[in-house]
Design a protein around this motif. Structure first.
Motif, PDB file in Angstrom:
ATOM      1  N   GLU A 146       0.846  -1.155   0.000  1.00 51.13           N
ATOM      2  CA  GLU A 146       0.000   0.000   0.000  1.00 51.13           C
ATOM      3  C   GLU A 146       0.882   1.204   0.000  1.00 51.13           C
ATOM      4  OE1 GLU A 146      -3.332   1.136   2.646  1.00 51.13           O
ATOM      5  OE2 GLU A 146      -3.768  -0.955   2.184  1.00 51.13           O
ATOM      6  N   LEU A 147       0.690   1.978  -0.941  1.00 45.95           N
ATOM      7  CA  LEU A 147       1.554   3.137  -1.096  1.00 45.95           C
ATOM      8  C   LEU A 147       0.808   4.388  -0.701  1.00 45.95           C
ATOM      9  CD1 LEU A 147       2.959   2.282  -4.606  1.00 45.95           C
ATOM     10  CD2 LEU A 147       4.111   1.918  -2.463  1.00 45.95           C
ATOM     11  N   ASP A 148       1.562   5.290  -0.306  1.00 49.06           N
ATOM     12  CA  ASP A 148       0.927   6.574  -0.049  1.00 49.06           C
ATOM     13  C   ASP A 148       0.784   7.293  -1.364  1.00 49.06           C
ATOM     14  OD1 ASP A 148       3.500   7.142  -0.612  1.00 49.06           O
ATOM     15  OD2 ASP A 148       3.933   8.281   1.201  1.00 49.06           O
ATOM     16  N   GLU A 149       0.221   8.455  -1.305  1.00 49.23           N
ATOM     17  CA  GLU A 149      -0.091   9.178  -2.533  1.00 49.23           C
ATOM     18  C   GLU A 149       1.174   9.535  -3.291  1.00 49.23           C
ATOM     19  OE1 GLU A 149      -2.259  13.248  -3.682  1.00 49.23           O
ATOM     20  OE2 GLU A 149      -3.205  12.166  -2.043  1.00 49.23           O
ATOM     21  N   ALA A 150       2.206   9.946  -2.708  1.00 49.99           N
ATOM     22  CA  ALA A 150       3.465  10.320  -3.359  1.00 49.99           C
ATOM     23  C   ALA A 150       4.097   9.093  -3.998  1.00 49.99           C
ATOM     24  CB  ALA A 150       4.407  10.947  -2.338  1.00 49.99           C
ATOM     25  N   SER A 151       4.053   7.952  -3.333  1.00 51.75           N
ATOM     26  CA  SER A 151       4.632   6.724  -3.884  1.00 51.75           C
ATOM     27  C   SER A 151       3.831   6.278  -5.102  1.00 51.75           C
ATOM     28  CB  SER A 151       4.623   5.612  -2.856  1.00 51.75           C
ATOM     29  OG  SER A 151       5.349   5.984  -1.728  1.00 51.75           O
ATOM     30  N   GLN A 152       2.473   6.390  -5.027  1.00 49.94           N
ATOM     31  CA  GLN A 152       1.636   6.025  -6.163  1.00 49.94           C
ATOM     32  C   GLN A 152       1.953   6.909  -7.366  1.00 49.94           C
ATOM     33  OE1 GLN A 152      -2.445   6.241  -4.996  1.00 49.94           O
ATOM     34  NE2 GLN A 152      -2.518   4.074  -4.427  1.00 49.94           N
ATOM     35  N   LYS A 153       2.109   8.209  -7.095  1.00 47.96           N
ATOM     36  CA  LYS A 153       2.411   9.134  -8.177  1.00 47.96           C
ATOM     37  C   LYS A 153       3.762   8.799  -8.785  1.00 47.96           C
ATOM     38  CE  LYS A 153       2.477  14.008  -9.269  1.00 47.96           C
ATOM     39  NZ  LYS A 153       1.641  14.281 -10.289  1.00 47.96           N
ATOM     40  N   ALA A 154       4.766   8.476  -7.980  1.00 45.46           N
ATOM     41  CA  ALA A 154       6.100   8.126  -8.471  1.00 45.46           C
ATOM     42  C   ALA A 154       6.027   6.834  -9.277  1.00 45.46           C
ATOM     43  CB  ALA A 154       7.065   8.001  -7.307  1.00 45.46           C
ATOM     44  N   ALA A 155       5.241   5.850  -8.839  1.00 42.03           N
ATOM     45  CA  ALA A 155       5.112   4.577  -9.554  1.00 42.03           C
ATOM     46  C   ALA A 155       4.451   4.786 -10.911  1.00 42.03           C
ATOM     47  CB  ALA A 155       4.336   3.588  -8.718  1.00 42.03           C
ATOM     48  N   ILE A 156       3.417   5.631 -10.939  1.00 36.81           N
ATOM     49  CA  ILE A 156       2.712   5.921 -12.202  1.00 36.81           C
ATOM     50  C   ILE A 156       3.646   6.646 -13.157  1.00 36.81           C
ATOM     51  CG2 ILE A 156       0.858   7.279 -13.243  1.00 36.81           C
ATOM     52  CD1 ILE A 156      -0.852   6.527 -10.807  1.00 36.81           C
ATOM     53  N   ASP A 157       4.428   7.630 -12.638  1.00 35.31           N
ATOM     54  CA  ASP A 157       5.384   8.350 -13.498  1.00 35.31           C
ATOM     55  C   ASP A 157       6.432   7.389 -14.042  1.00 35.31           C
ATOM     56  OD1 ASP A 157       4.088  10.743 -13.208  1.00 35.31           O
ATOM     57  OD2 ASP A 157       5.367  11.478 -11.576  1.00 35.31           O
ATOM     58  N   LYS A 158       6.914   6.500 -13.199  1.00 37.99           N
ATOM     59  CA  LYS A 158       7.901   5.524 -13.628  1.00 37.99           C
ATOM     60  C   LYS A 158       7.302   4.611 -14.704  1.00 37.99           C
ATOM     61  CE  LYS A 158      10.872   1.900 -11.840  1.00 37.99           C
ATOM     62  NZ  LYS A 158      11.229   1.087 -10.696  1.00 37.99           N
ATOM     63  N   PHE A 159       6.056   4.202 -14.523  1.00 37.06           N
ATOM     64  CA  PHE A 159       5.348   3.370 -15.501  1.00 37.06           C
ATOM     65  C   PHE A 159       5.213   4.069 -16.836  1.00 37.06           C
ATOM     66  CE2 PHE A 159       1.200   2.327 -17.421  1.00 37.06           C
ATOM     67  CZ  PHE A 159       1.462   1.048 -17.804  1.00 37.06           C
ATOM     68  N   LEU A 160       4.807   5.340 -16.758  1.00 37.13           N
ATOM     69  CA  LEU A 160       4.628   6.124 -17.992  1.00 37.13           C
ATOM     70  C   LEU A 160       5.980   6.305 -18.696  1.00 37.13           C
ATOM     71  CD1 LEU A 160       1.976   8.795 -16.978  1.00 37.13           C
ATOM     72  CD2 LEU A 160       1.669   6.823 -18.458  1.00 37.13           C
ATOM     73  N   ALA A 161       7.032   6.479 -17.948  1.00 36.04           N
ATOM     74  CA  ALA A 161       8.366   6.614 -18.546  1.00 36.04           C
ATOM     75  C   ALA A 161       8.764   5.324 -19.239  1.00 36.04           C
ATOM     76  CB  ALA A 161       9.397   7.003 -17.487  1.00 36.04           C
ATOM     77  N   GLN A 162       8.467   4.185 -18.615  1.00 41.81           N
ATOM     78  CA  GLN A 162       8.773   2.885 -19.224  1.00 41.81           C
ATOM     79  C   GLN A 162       7.957   2.695 -20.527  1.00 41.81           C
ATOM     80  OE1 GLN A 162       7.999  -0.030 -16.204  1.00 41.81           O
ATOM     81  NE2 GLN A 162      10.018   0.229 -15.234  1.00 41.81           N
TER      82      GLN A 162
END
Length: 167
Positions: A146-162
């Motif tokens: 379970e991620l906090d909001e900042a971690s979720q945003k970082a994961a989504i950005d990382k996903f979009l970069a990939q």
């Protein structure tokens, strides 16, 4: 005898000379003039025949010249006709080749467009497949922890970069 002073004439001599002259004149006329006149007549006929022959030859030459001119004119007309036909045939052939080339170009263009459409559809399908797998992967990672909001945003950005790198 006649006497005229310095000149005297004897009737017997004169008569003899006149008779000899007449006999000589008749002999010349019979033996010399006949053949001379005959030769002259033959010569006149020969010259006349040559003139007539030359006139016939001239007329034949003129007729042959007219015939040659006519044949030459016919040959010119025929050669012009052949050249015109060849020019028209070459023009028609060129138009046919251009039409075939345009048709081939259109076919190639259509085939290239179809190939491009297939490649785009294939790329979209692969992208969609990758997006699906990445979405599943992201969802599983998000669910794992379970991620906090900042971690979720970082994961989504990382996903979009990939995803952007793979496109």
């Amino acid at each position: 005898m006649l006497d005229f002073g310095a000149v005297s004439l004897e009737w017997g001599t004169m008569l003899t000379q006149a008779i000899v002259f007449l006999v000589l004149l008749l002999a010349v006329r019979k033996f010399a003039m006949g053949p001379i006149v005959a030769v002259m007549e033959k010569r006149r006929q020969y010259v006349e025949n040559e003139i007539n022959s030359a006139e016939r030859n001239r007329k034949e030459a003129e007729a042959l010249l007219a015939e040659q001119r006519r044949v030459l004119d016919e040959a010119r007309v025929e050669s012009k006709s052949i050249i015109d036909r060849a020019t028209k045939q070459a023009s028609d052939e060129a138009a046919k080749i251009v039409a075939e080339a345009q048709s081939a170009a259109e076919r190639m263009k259509a085939e290239a467009s179809a190939e491009l459409a297939r490649e785009v559809a294939k790329a979209k399908a692969e992208l969609q497949e990758q997006m699906t797998s990445l979405s599943v992967l992201l969802a599983s990672k998000i669910l794992e922890k379970e991620l906090d909001e900042a971690s979720q945003k970082a994961a989504i950005d990382k996903f979009l970069a990939q995803v952007g790198d793979r496109l």
